[in-house]
Design a protein around this motif. Structure first.
Motif, PDB file in Angstrom:
ATOM      1  N   ILE A 265     -30.914 -66.835 -21.877  1.00 20.04           N
ATOM      2  CA  ILE A 265     -29.955 -66.418 -22.899  1.00 20.04           C
ATOM      3  C   ILE A 265     -30.650 -66.237 -24.241  1.00 20.04           C
ATOM      4  N   ALA A 266     -31.537 -67.181 -24.596  1.00 19.30           N
ATOM      5  CA  ALA A 266     -32.265 -67.086 -25.866  1.00 19.30           C
ATOM      6  C   ALA A 266     -33.146 -65.840 -25.894  1.00 19.30           C
ATOM      7  N   ALA A 267     -33.790 -65.532 -24.760  1.00 20.25           N
ATOM      8  CA  ALA A 267     -34.655 -64.349 -24.690  1.00 20.25           C
ATOM      9  C   ALA A 267     -33.838 -63.061 -24.816  1.00 20.25           C
ATOM     10  N   ARG A 268     -32.640 -63.043 -24.214  1.00 17.93           N
ATOM     11  CA  ARG A 268     -31.782 -61.868 -24.317  1.00 17.93           C
ATOM     12  C   ARG A 268     -31.343 -61.633 -25.759  1.00 17.93           C
ATOM     13  N   ILE A 269     -30.991 -62.733 -26.451  1.00 20.28           N
ATOM     14  CA  ILE A 269     -30.592 -62.625 -27.857  1.00 20.28           C
ATOM     15  C   ILE A 269     -31.763 -62.122 -28.692  1.00 20.28           C
ATOM     16  N   GLU A 270     -32.962 -62.640 -28.389  1.00 24.97           N
ATOM     17  CA  GLU A 270     -34.159 -62.254 -29.139  1.00 24.97           C
ATOM     18  C   GLU A 270     -34.494 -60.780 -28.928  1.00 24.97           C
ATOM     19  N   GLU A 271     -34.247 -60.265 -27.707  1.00 22.22           N
ATOM     20  CA  GLU A 271     -34.583 -58.888 -27.371  1.00 22.22           C
ATOM     21  C   GLU A 271     -33.515 -57.897 -27.837  1.00 22.22           C
ATOM     22  N   LYS A 272     -32.341 -58.399 -28.186  1.00 22.51           N
ATOM     23  CA  LYS A 272     -31.232 -57.521 -28.554  1.00 22.51           C
ATOM     24  C   LYS A 272     -31.629 -56.616 -29.725  1.00 22.51           C
ATOM     25  N   GLY A 273     -31.473 -55.343 -29.542  1.00 23.24           N
ATOM     26  CA  GLY A 273     -31.795 -54.393 -30.599  1.00 23.24           C
ATOM     27  C   GLY A 273     -33.227 -53.909 -30.587  1.00 23.24           C
ATOM     28  N   LYS A 274     -34.100 -54.573 -29.812  1.00 25.87           N
ATOM     29  CA  LYS A 274     -35.495 -54.139 -29.743  1.00 25.87           C
ATOM     30  C   LYS A 274     -35.636 -52.982 -28.747  1.00 25.87           C
ATOM     31  N   PRO A 275     -36.635 -52.133 -28.930  1.00 27.25           N
ATOM     32  CA  PRO A 275     -36.832 -51.017 -27.986  1.00 27.25           C
ATOM     33  C   PRO A 275     -37.000 -51.484 -26.544  1.00 27.25           C
ATOM     34  N   SER A 276     -37.716 -52.619 -26.353  1.00 31.58           N
ATOM     35  CA  SER A 276     -37.948 -53.122 -24.989  1.00 31.58           C
ATOM     36  C   SER A 276     -36.641 -53.451 -24.297  1.00 31.58           C
ATOM     37  N   GLY A 277     -35.664 -53.932 -25.083  1.00 31.32           N
ATOM     38  CA  GLY A 277     -34.370 -54.262 -24.499  1.00 31.32           C
ATOM     39  C   GLY A 277     -33.562 -53.016 -24.187  1.00 31.32           C
ATOM     40  N   LYS A 278     -33.641 -52.007 -25.062  1.00 31.62           N
ATOM     41  CA  LYS A 278     -32.872 -50.782 -24.870  1.00 31.62           C
ATOM     42  C   LYS A 278     -33.410 -49.927 -23.729  1.00 31.62           C
ATOM     43  N   LEU A 279     -34.736 -50.003 -23.507  1.00 31.93           N
ATOM     44  CA  LEU A 279     -35.351 -49.174 -22.479  1.00 31.93           C
ATOM     45  C   LEU A 279     -35.270 -49.794 -21.089  1.00 31.93           C
TER      46      LEU A 279
ATOM     47  N   ASP B 208     -37.438 -69.048 -28.703  1.00 31.62           N
ATOM     48  CA  ASP B 208     -36.823 -69.843 -29.764  1.00 31.62           C
ATOM     49  C   ASP B 208     -35.432 -70.293 -29.322  1.00 31.62           C
ATOM     50  N   LEU B 209     -35.315 -71.542 -28.859  1.00 32.34           N
ATOM     51  CA  LEU B 209     -34.039 -72.054 -28.375  1.00 32.34           C
ATOM     52  C   LEU B 209     -33.051 -72.321 -29.506  1.00 32.34           C
ATOM     53  N   ASN B 210     -33.519 -72.276 -30.746  1.00 30.91           N
ATOM     54  CA  ASN B 210     -32.594 -72.426 -31.875  1.00 30.91           C
ATOM     55  C   ASN B 210     -31.582 -71.283 -31.911  1.00 30.91           C
ATOM     56  N   LEU B 211     -31.920 -70.160 -31.259  1.00 33.33           N
ATOM     57  CA  LEU B 211     -31.004 -69.018 -31.213  1.00 33.33           C
ATOM     58  C   LEU B 211     -29.717 -69.338 -30.458  1.00 33.33           C
ATOM     59  N   ILE B 212     -29.773 -70.276 -29.528  1.00 34.40           N
ATOM     60  CA  ILE B 212     -28.566 -70.608 -28.753  1.00 34.40           C
ATOM     61  C   ILE B 212     -27.902 -71.900 -29.229  1.00 34.40           C
ATOM     62  N   LYS B 213     -28.456 -72.498 -30.272  1.00 35.98           N
ATOM     63  CA  LYS B 213     -27.867 -73.726 -30.812  1.00 35.98           C
ATOM     64  C   LYS B 213     -26.411 -73.534 -31.244  1.00 35.98           C
ATOM     65  N   PRO B 214     -26.034 -72.394 -31.881  1.00 39.64           N
ATOM     66  CA  PRO B 214     -24.624 -72.208 -32.249  1.00 39.64           C
ATOM     67  C   PRO B 214     -23.684 -72.128 -31.048  1.00 39.64           C
ATOM     68  N   ILE B 215     -24.239 -71.772 -29.875  1.00 43.89           N
ATOM     69  CA  ILE B 215     -23.410 -71.633 -28.676  1.00 43.89           C
ATOM     70  C   ILE B 215     -23.288 -72.966 -27.931  1.00 43.89           C
ATOM     71  N   PHE B 216     -24.420 -73.645 -27.700  1.00 43.69           N
ATOM     72  CA  PHE B 216     -24.436 -74.836 -26.846  1.00 43.69           C
ATOM     73  C   PHE B 216     -24.596 -76.150 -27.605  1.00 43.69           C
ATOM     74  N   GLY B 217     -24.934 -76.059 -28.879  1.00 46.03           N
ATOM     75  CA  GLY B 217     -25.069 -77.285 -29.655  1.00 46.03           C
ATOM     76  C   GLY B 217     -26.482 -77.830 -29.676  1.00 46.03           C
ATOM     77  N   GLU B 218     -26.623 -79.018 -30.259  1.00 42.03           N
ATOM     78  CA  GLU B 218     -27.920 -79.632 -30.515  1.00 42.03           C
ATOM     79  C   GLU B 218     -28.747 -79.843 -29.255  1.00 42.03           C
ATOM     80  N   TRP B 219     -28.099 -80.234 -28.150  1.00 39.07           N
ATOM     81  CA  TRP B 219     -28.868 -80.618 -26.959  1.00 39.07           C
ATOM     82  C   TRP B 219     -29.615 -79.439 -26.327  1.00 39.07           C
ATOM     83  N   SER B 220     -29.209 -78.219 -26.671  1.00 41.09           N
ATOM     84  CA  SER B 220     -29.903 -77.050 -26.119  1.00 41.09           C
ATOM     85  C   SER B 220     -31.318 -76.912 -26.660  1.00 41.09           C
TER      86      SER B 220
END
Length: 342
Positions: A249-263, A277-289
């Protein structure tokens, strides 16, 4: 959290991982005392880890003094012929390496013991290897090997080490080779790893049923243990699955909008070796993520310690894995012996 003693592993480099994830002070202390020497490198597709533990290291990581060589092919599958060929080649090479100081003459005997319960497939690596060696003996006779599968204490009522000790005293071998199934604390190691060690073995230790050790100190002759991890604790599977979900999930968020993700024309799969960067999913799953995999594993071990979900897990193709490793070990021991005696 209350610290739980995590012990369901027989692999030395997994114990090393525990050490490496401790505090900076403990890491520096380990390096200063020189108690553990660790060499890691890749030989083709085989990841090789050679660990030498001295007396100081034994006290620090709780593993017996001696040499441990771990061979692993992380991408291995049951029908991966190339992977098994490379693993076989490395196995023969490091069998030779760990026994370089042991002289085997044309009159020497080597006692090969297959530990485990033949009626329980994940525990049958040892007995199956003995069966395979007996078949190999028909085509490639050797006067050096004495083969024995003693069964388990639950079947015989006697300690396995007593049987091996009596046989060792009778035939006076130059070396005892013990083959057994192991437990791992990493699902990526399951049926993809071979460990060789000159420290002997504690039968049943990986699943909490430790018996009398089979070692040089007990038998009076050098003892080498050959182990294949065939089981893992279910809490490890849970922790690894959640880690993979979080990383994906974190990798998908990180790739969002990048050419590699669109292609991308198929489902996006993150590189397992790439830092995410697992901090990207902290708003979704909380601290333990954002916790480390070790901390999450500790949590699951604590939560499930008395629950029915606490299971020992093995791959669904374990019968194929065990058969393949039995044949591999048998072939390699005969190749090694032909080379060693010459």
């Amino acid at each position: 959290m209350t610290e739980v003693n995590w012990s369901r592993t027989d692999l030395i480099d997994e114990s090393t991982e525990v050490v490496e994830h401790r505090t900076k002070h403990q890491k520096e202390k380990l390096e200063h005392t020189g108690g553990v020497s660790i060499k890691e490198f890749v030989d083709g597709r085989v990841k090789v880890t050679k660990v030498i533990v001295d007396q100081n290291g034994q006290e620090q990581i709780g593993k017996k003094e001696g040499t441990y060589i771990t061979l692993s092919v992380p991408t291995l599958t049951v029908d991966d012929h190339n992977g098994f060929e490379q693993l076989e080649k490395s196995f023969v090479k490091y069998l030779d390496d760990i026994h370089k100081d042991i002289e085997i003459t044309k009159d020497s005997k080597v006692l090969v013991v297959g530990l485990g319960n033949k009626t329980i497939t994940p525990d049958a690596v040892g007995p199956f290897a003995i069966d395979s060696m007996q078949n190999e003996q028909l085509d490639n006779p050797s006067d050096h090997f004495v083969m024995y599968a003693p069964g388990v204490t639950g079947q015989t009522g006697f300690e396995t080490s007593d049987f091996i000790g009596a046989l060792t005293e009778r035939i006076k071998p130059s070396l005892v080779l013990v083959i057994d199934a192991l437990a791992t604390r990493g699902s990526t190691r399951l049926c993809k790893t071979i460990q060789i060690t000159d420290t002997g073995i504690h039968p049943g230790s990986g699943v909490g049923n430790q018996r009398t050790e089979v070692s040089k100190e007990v038998m009076g002759v050098p003892v080498t243990a050959i182990g294949i991890p065939t089981v893992v604790d279910s809490t490890v599977i849970i922790a690894d699955a959640i880690e993979n979900v979080f990383r994906s999930i974190a990798a998908r968020i990180e790739e969002k909008g990048k050419p590699s993700g669109k292609l991308s024309v198929s489902s996006y799969t993150p590189d397992p070796d790439k830092r995410v960067d697992l901090n990207l999913i902290k708003p979704i799953f909380g601290e333990w993520s954002t916790w480390s995999p070790e901390d999450r594993l500790q949590l699951f071990e604590e939560v499930f310690s008395t629950k029915p979900e606490r299971l020992i897990v093995t791959p669904k193709e374990v019968d194929v894995w065990v058969t393949k490793y039995a044949i591999l070990i048998s072939k390699c021991l005969y190749k090694w012996m032909d080379h060693k005696v010459k």
